[in-house]
Design a protein around this motif. Structure first.
Motif, PDB file in Angstrom:
ATOM      1  N   ALA A   1      20.290  26.719  42.932  1.00  0.00           N
ATOM      2  CA  ALA A   1      19.940  27.217  41.599  1.00  0.00           C
ATOM      3  C   ALA A   1      20.913  28.325  41.207  1.00  0.00           C
ATOM      4  O   ALA A   1      21.133  29.267  41.979  1.00  0.00           O
ATOM      5  N   LEU A   2      21.488  28.194  40.014  1.00  0.00           N
ATOM      6  CA  LEU A   2      22.447  29.174  39.514  1.00  0.00           C
ATOM      7  C   LEU A   2      22.165  29.446  38.045  1.00  0.00           C
ATOM      8  O   LEU A   2      21.529  28.644  37.354  1.00  0.00           O
ATOM      9  N   ASP A   3      22.667  30.590  37.562  1.00  0.00           N
ATOM     10  CA  ASP A   3      22.644  30.811  36.112  1.00  0.00           C
ATOM     11  C   ASP A   3      23.459  29.707  35.459  1.00  0.00           C
ATOM     12  O   ASP A   3      24.545  29.350  35.950  1.00  0.00           O
ATOM     13  N   ASN A   4      22.961  29.211  34.345  1.00  0.00           N
ATOM     14  CA  ASN A   4      23.618  28.071  33.717  1.00  0.00           C
ATOM     15  C   ASN A   4      24.843  28.472  32.907  1.00  0.00           C
ATOM     16  O   ASN A   4      25.657  27.632  32.561  1.00  0.00           O
ATOM     17  N   ARG A   5      24.983  29.760  32.596  1.00  0.00           N
ATOM     18  CA  ARG A   5      26.130  30.201  31.799  1.00  0.00           C
ATOM     19  C   ARG A   5      27.319  30.501  32.703  1.00  0.00           C
ATOM     20  O   ARG A   5      27.223  31.307  33.619  1.00  0.00           O
ATOM     21  N   CYS A   6      28.425  29.817  32.442  1.00  0.00           N
ATOM     22  CA  CYS A   6      29.644  30.148  33.175  1.00  0.00           C
ATOM     23  C   CYS A   6      29.976  31.609  32.922  1.00  0.00           C
ATOM     24  O   CYS A   6      30.032  32.047  31.766  1.00  0.00           O
ATOM     25  N   PRO A   7      30.181  32.414  33.969  1.00  0.00           N
ATOM     26  CA  PRO A   7      30.428  33.854  33.769  1.00  0.00           C
ATOM     27  C   PRO A   7      31.747  34.153  33.062  1.00  0.00           C
ATOM     28  O   PRO A   7      31.958  35.273  32.624  1.00  0.00           O
ATOM     29  N   HIS A   8      32.599  33.142  32.920  1.00  0.00           N
ATOM     30  CA  HIS A   8      33.860  33.375  32.225  1.00  0.00           C
ATOM     31  C   HIS A   8      33.622  33.508  30.727  1.00  0.00           C
ATOM     32  O   HIS A   8      33.761  34.596  30.163  1.00  0.00           O
ATOM     33  N   LEU A   9      33.217  32.426  30.075  1.00  0.00           N
ATOM     34  CA  LEU A   9      32.995  32.468  28.628  1.00  0.00           C
ATOM     35  C   LEU A   9      31.687  31.801  28.206  1.00  0.00           C
ATOM     36  O   LEU A   9      31.522  31.454  27.034  1.00  0.00           O
ATOM     37  N   GLY A  10      30.766  31.607  29.166  1.00  0.00           N
ATOM     38  CA  GLY A  10      29.415  31.210  28.803  1.00  0.00           C
ATOM     39  C   GLY A  10      29.169  29.725  28.624  1.00  0.00           C
ATOM     40  O   GLY A  10      28.098  29.333  28.150  1.00  0.00           O
ATOM     41  N   PHE A  11      30.104  28.842  28.983  1.00  0.00           N
ATOM     42  CA  PHE A  11      29.888  27.407  28.807  1.00  0.00           C
ATOM     43  C   PHE A  11      28.793  26.939  29.764  1.00  0.00           C
ATOM     44  O   PHE A  11      28.691  27.413  30.891  1.00  0.00           O
ATOM     45  N   PRO A  12      27.946  25.964  29.352  1.00  0.00           N
ATOM     46  CA  PRO A  12      26.841  25.512  30.223  1.00  0.00           C
ATOM     47  C   PRO A  12      27.363  24.832  31.483  1.00  0.00           C
ATOM     48  O   PRO A  12      28.078  23.827  31.413  1.00  0.00           O
ATOM     49  N   LEU A  13      26.975  25.355  32.630  1.00  0.00           N
ATOM     50  CA  LEU A  13      27.466  24.795  33.883  1.00  0.00           C
ATOM     51  C   LEU A  13      26.839  23.446  34.200  1.00  0.00           C
ATOM     52  O   LEU A  13      27.393  22.668  34.995  1.00  0.00           O
ATOM     53  N   HIS A  14      25.683  23.121  33.607  1.00  0.00           N
ATOM     54  CA  HIS A  14      25.092  21.819  33.888  1.00  0.00           C
ATOM     55  C   HIS A  14      25.942  20.689  33.309  1.00  0.00           C
ATOM     56  O   HIS A  14      25.786  19.524  33.679  1.00  0.00           O
ATOM     57  N   MET A  15      26.894  21.046  32.413  1.00  0.00           N
ATOM     58  CA  MET A  15      27.811  20.053  31.855  1.00  0.00           C
ATOM     59  C   MET A  15      29.092  19.950  32.678  1.00  0.00           C
ATOM     60  O   MET A  15      30.014  19.202  32.327  1.00  0.00           O
ATOM     61  N   GLY A  16      29.160  20.715  33.755  1.00  0.00           N
ATOM     62  CA  GLY A  16      30.326  20.667  34.617  1.00  0.00           C
ATOM     63  C   GLY A  16      30.208  19.574  35.655  1.00  0.00           C
ATOM     64  O   GLY A  16      29.343  18.692  35.581  1.00  0.00           O
ATOM     65  N   SER A  17      31.068  19.614  36.652  1.00  0.00           N
ATOM     66  CA  SER A  17      31.049  18.612  37.723  1.00  0.00           C
ATOM     67  C   SER A  17      30.914  19.307  39.069  1.00  0.00           C
ATOM     68  O   SER A  17      31.394  20.429  39.257  1.00  0.00           O
TER      69      SER A  17
END
Length: 579
Positions: free
Chosen positions: A36-52
């Motif tokens: 479980a992680l915060d969903n906001r990328c700490p760089h510029l806030g993009f949703p991490l659930h849309m990552g790979s």
């Protein structure tokens, strides 16, 4: 599981993929484990659930920042680590702690700030500043982290970055919250940029004999500086520091060396000394050695104006000044900030006159007559500001820096005399007077002072000034606006705040920061006085700083944009979406 969040079952997560739960948390199933992680990328806030997610590395698809899905640690320092949350599984059900493991936010932000300074990463620095301020950490404490970093991580010693940081910390009370964020960010960013690639500065040790008298140490220090022996001077200074000498005595010793030669390094040497001593109120006692020792290296290659042709021809300024110094040293000169014993207007006009020998004589007679050196230096700073007010835009653009240097040097002399009242520092007043004289051609023709402007029926809105400065070549309109604002009853507090924003929203060069801070400080010195002369002095200082800032705006504004991004991220805004 009181307070924990239910996140479905392990089987559901395995089949359906990443799951978003309240609190902005994303839950992953990867390699037979739940994370479980915060969903906001700490760089510029993009949703991490849309990552790979592959081989334990979670990759954000916006800027390809990579994170260890177990610890949240990033492989890309510009992105920061992502907060992780503890999970537990009971009978196949997943429970997530809504509080991240990064519970000690203040220390986390301090570590990030230091890491951003070490790696020279602006966005990391900006986000750490915002986080610390929102956590209630005093702004001066944030600045102190940068000062400590700067004096240790720049081998060449004190420089423009630390000067900007100290100046911006000084003016924090003049700014609103957004302005304070920008001021700290500009100062800290300039400090790390000034230190980049320089290498750590290691101090020498003091002399073994700590029983040397203060007078002897002062003589040794000045002798070392005279021959540009900076290593010897550093050891002498550290010896004086080990004796726990008072701050004003240390300043006296160091300012003597700074004024033994004329207008050293275009005035920067004394100005940097003034800023370094001002920074001592922001750092701990344990940092005093590093701060003051950082001033020594600049003497190694500092220019000495008595060696310049312009100081010797067509009018020889050097010899008359030396003769004046000899005469003053033979007689007792008043110290402190008591009554002036002089006519302010007459002295101002003498400083702005075309006869430098007459000006030297007026200054010398005033000092010998018991006039306060502090007051004389205050008038000299005002005369230097008048040169900025009269600076005509037909001059070469680079000449703005000439009148700026004179003003900031005059301000440093003024503040220095307030700090120590050292009779040796009066030489700095004469150095200022000489440069005011040399700058006279930059007032030919003199820019017209917007004196005929009448008050408006309503006080102009301060934001109007920012609109004026969105265009180039607005020196005269900006000056006219501030005159109208003041004569309409506008509050100086609001004006200095908006002037601060006019500076801080730009990718300003070093001297603009100096100009704003020195003008604010000199204005405050005059604010306790009443009468026509003090009123005009305050107006002069405001017009001077406005004209200078207007001449250097607008810029691309990349630096404040980074701070704005950090502020928006902290507030949870989605930068990747259109407004």
């Amino acid at each position: 599981m009181n307070g924990w969040i239910q996140a479905g079952t392990v089987e559901e997560l395995r089949v359906q993929g990443p799951k978003l739960i309240k609190g902005g948390i994303v839950v992953f199933y990867h390699e037979d484990e739940v994370h479980a992680l915060d969903n906001r990328c700490p760089h510029l806030g993009f949703p991490l659930h849309m990552g790979s997610l592959c081989n334990g590395i979670l990759t954000c698809h916006w800027h390809h920042a990579r994170f260890d899905v177990c610890s949240g640690g990033t492989l890309d320092p510009w992105a920061d680590d992502v907060p992780v949350h503890d999970i537990t599984v009971q009978d196949g059900a997943i429970w997530v702690n809504p509080n991240s493991r990064n519970g000690k936010q203040v220390q986390l932000y301090k570590d990030r700030l230091l890491g951003g300074l070490e790696q020279n990463i602006g966005l990391v620095i900006a986000k750490a500043i915002v986080g610390l301020m929102e956590a209630g950490v005093p702004e001066t404490e944030i600045a102190a982290i940068g000062i400590e970093f700067g004096v240790k991580q720049r081998r060449q010693g004190w420089g423009s970055g630390l000067t900007i940081l100290t100046a911006m910390t000084n003016v924090l009370p003049k700014l609103d919250k957004q302005g304070r964020i920008l001021a700290l960010f500009q100062g800290l960013l300039r400090t790390t940029r000034d230190s980049a690639g320089s290498g750590t500065r290691f101090l020498l040790g003091p002399l073994p004999n700590t029983g040397v008298s203060e007078q002897r140490l002062t003589e040794w220090y000045r002798d070392c500086i005279e021959v540009r022996d900076t290593r010897g001077a550093e050891r002498v200074l550290l010896t004086a520091l080990q004796t726990e000498a008072e701050e004003k005595r240390l300043f006296s010793m160091m300012s003597m060396a700074a004024t033994d030669h004329f207008y050293m390094n275009g005035g920067h040497t004394l100005d940097f000394h003034n800023k370094a001593f001002e920074s001592l109120k922001y750092v701990g006692e344990e940092q005093r050695n590093d701060v003051l020792a950082s001033l020594v290296p600049m003497f190694g290659d500092a220019s000495r104006s008595e060696e310049l042709h312009s100081w010797q021809s067509p009018v020889n300024l050097v010899q008359p000044l030396k003769e004046a110094f000899d005469e003053l040293s033979d007689k007792e000169v008043s110290s402190g900030g008591g009554g002036s014993g002089i006519d302010d207007e007459e002295l101002l006009q003498a400083l702005l006159g075309d006869d430098p020998l007459s000006t030297v004589r007026v200054l010398k007679e005033a000092l010998l007559g018991g006039a306060s050196p502090v007051r004389i230096s205050q008038i000299a700073a005002l005369a230097a500001a008048e040169r900025v007010v009269r600076f005509h835009t037909q001059n070469d653009f680079g000449d703005w820096i000439s009148v700026l240097h004179t003003f900031t040097h005059a301000h440093a002399v003024h503040e220095g005399l307030i700090r120590s009242a050292d009779p040796w520092l009066v030489r700095g007043i004469f150095h200022t007077a000489a440069t005011i004289y040399l700058d006279r051609f930059l007032n030919i023709p003199a820019a017209p002072r917007p004196a005929a402007i009448e008050a408006a029926e309503e006080v102009p809105q301060p934001t109007e000034l920012l609109e004026i400065l969105d265009k180039q070549q607005q020196v005269a309109p900006a000056a006219a606006w501030v005159i109208r604002y003041m004569r309409s009853g506008g509050k100086p507090e609001s004006l200095f705040n908006i002037l601060g924003h006019a500076l801080l929203r730009e990718d300003a060069e070093f001297h603009s920061f100096q100009m704003y801070e020195a003008a604010v400080a000199e204005y405050d010195r005059w604010s306790s006085e009443s009468g026509p002369f003090a009123e005009k002095a305050r107006e002069t200082l405001i017009v001077a700083v406005t004209r200078y800032l207007a001449a250097h705006a607008p810029t691309s504004r990349e630096t404040p944009h980074t701070a704005k991004i950090a502020w928006r991220l902290h507030r949870g805004e989605k930068l990747f979406e259109d407004k």
